[in-house]
Design a protein around this motif. Structure first.
Motif, PDB file in Angstrom:
ATOM      1  N   LEU A 136      16.667  32.586 -23.971  1.00 57.26           N
ATOM      2  CA  LEU A 136      17.783  31.728 -23.581  1.00 57.26           C
ATOM      3  C   LEU A 136      18.015  30.717 -24.701  1.00 57.26           C
ATOM      4  O   LEU A 136      17.128  29.946 -25.047  1.00 57.26           O
ATOM      5  N   VAL A 137      19.215  30.745 -25.277  1.00 59.82           N
ATOM      6  CA  VAL A 137      19.561  29.852 -26.379  1.00 59.82           C
ATOM      7  C   VAL A 137      20.641  28.885 -25.910  1.00 59.82           C
ATOM      8  O   VAL A 137      21.602  29.282 -25.248  1.00 59.82           O
ATOM      9  N   SER A 138      20.483  27.605 -26.246  1.00 57.27           N
ATOM     10  CA  SER A 138      21.451  26.574 -25.877  1.00 57.27           C
ATOM     11  C   SER A 138      22.015  25.939 -27.139  1.00 57.27           C
ATOM     12  O   SER A 138      21.268  25.520 -28.030  1.00 57.27           O
ATOM     13  N   LEU A 139      23.339  25.891 -27.213  1.00 58.22           N
ATOM     14  CA  LEU A 139      24.041  25.227 -28.306  1.00 58.22           C
ATOM     15  C   LEU A 139      24.820  24.049 -27.732  1.00 58.22           C
ATOM     16  O   LEU A 139      25.198  24.051 -26.560  1.00 58.22           O
ATOM     17  N   LYS A 140      25.059  23.051 -28.552  1.00 61.83           N
ATOM     18  CA  LYS A 140      25.804  21.902 -28.046  1.00 61.83           C
ATOM     19  C   LYS A 140      26.629  21.272 -29.152  1.00 61.83           C
ATOM     20  O   LYS A 140      26.350  21.431 -30.345  1.00 61.83           O
ATOM     21  N   CYS A 141      27.671  20.563 -28.726  1.00 65.35           N
ATOM     22  CA  CYS A 141      28.455  19.742 -29.634  1.00 65.35           C
ATOM     23  C   CYS A 141      28.911  18.511 -28.870  1.00 65.35           C
ATOM     24  O   CYS A 141      28.891  18.483 -27.636  1.00 65.35           O
ATOM     25  N   SER A 142      29.305  17.477 -29.611  1.00 64.55           N
ATOM     26  CA  SER A 142      29.676  16.205 -29.001  1.00 64.55           C
ATOM     27  C   SER A 142      31.096  15.828 -29.409  1.00 64.55           C
ATOM     28  O   SER A 142      31.533  16.123 -30.533  1.00 64.55           O
ATOM     29  N   LEU A 143      31.801  15.171 -28.491  1.00 67.18           N
ATOM     30  CA  LEU A 143      33.143  14.669 -28.752  1.00 67.18           C
ATOM     31  C   LEU A 143      33.111  13.149 -28.629  1.00 67.18           C
ATOM     32  O   LEU A 143      32.811  12.601 -27.567  1.00 67.18           O
TER      33      LEU A 143
END
Length: 255
Positions: A105-112
């Motif tokens: 299970l891979v989790s990616l993220k980005c922020s605004l």
């Protein structure tokens, strides 16, 4: 014979053919596109696409495909149309590389990051992910609902930070670079991309666990056998010593 195709992809839309051409031939334009808006050249295996007059409708991802009987090679460039911005909006995506095995299970993220002017925009930001991989002849667009996978927090009196997460169980075909894109306030902002590398493994996680359990069992049995042998040896030594003492005592009584 080699072909060059140019495609345009707007946020949330599928690929649209702009034009296609061969060397020393006139381009054939797709529906809705014409020579009055687009010009192209194809020389020395290099093709250039020129937009004669840009406007907001021209913003999007432009893909160039070089195809022949043996292979198809794709490359993409995002065209951003700059307008007067009413708010300070920044997309932050960690420039990191992830390594995983098939099934992980891979989790990616980005922020605004937004300031108070963001409140004047109607609606919530639309968040989606684009994967650029070398194993496919065209890019993938993966859309997610930011409301179900995000949280927002105040960083200052006039600034807010929203984090968007994307998770999936990966397989060998999921390797590539994942770009986070946020559509808000009439513009689309892209992150710098996160790389995902899929490691090859001859054993599945279940096989690995099974082997570890078997080795642990064998080790435990071996230790138990060694302990039993040590006890038997010590017992035999004690019996021999006792027998020797009894023999010595018996000889002393006879004398």
């Amino acid at each position: 014979m080699d072909w060059i195709q140019w495609y345009k992809q707007s946020a949330g839309d599928s690929l649209q053919l702009i034009l296609m051409l061969r060397k020393n031939t006139d381009p054939v334009y797709g529906p809705g596109y014409s020579s009055s808006s687009y010009k192209t050249t194809y020389e020395n295996k290099t093709s250039n696409l020129t937009i004669l007059k840009t406007d907001a409708e021209n913003e999007g991802m432009y893909h160039c495909a070089h195809t022949n009987w043996l292979e198809s090679t794709w490359s993409g460039t995002y065209l951003s149309i700059k307008e007067t911005r009413t708010s300070n909006i920044v997309v932050q995506q960690p420039a990191v590389s992830h390594s995983a095995y098939p099934g992980d299970l891979v989790s990616l993220k980005c922020s605004l990051l937004t300031d108070s002017d963001q409140k004047s925009c109607s609606g919530e930001p639309d968040v989606f992910w684009i994967r650029s991989g070398s194993d496919k002849s065209y890019p993938d667009s993966i859309y997610i609902d930011g409301e179900r996978s995000s949280y927002c927090e105040k960083r200052a009196d006039i600034q807010q930070r929203c984090v968007y997460n994307f998770s999936k169980n990966v397989n060998a075909s999921d390797a590539g670079t994942y770009y986070c894109a946020v559509a808000t306030c009439g513009e689309i902002l892209f992150g710098i991309g996160s790389n995902l590398n899929i490691q090859e493994s001859s054993l599945s996680p279940l096989d690995t666990i099974t082997i570890i359990c078997l080795l642990s069992t064998v080790l435990a049995i071996s230790l138990a056998v060694i302990l039993v042998l040590i006890c038997l040896i010590n017992k035999n030594k004690s019996a021999v010593k006792l027998q020797k003492r009894n023999s010595e005592k018996s000889q002393q009584v006879k004398y």
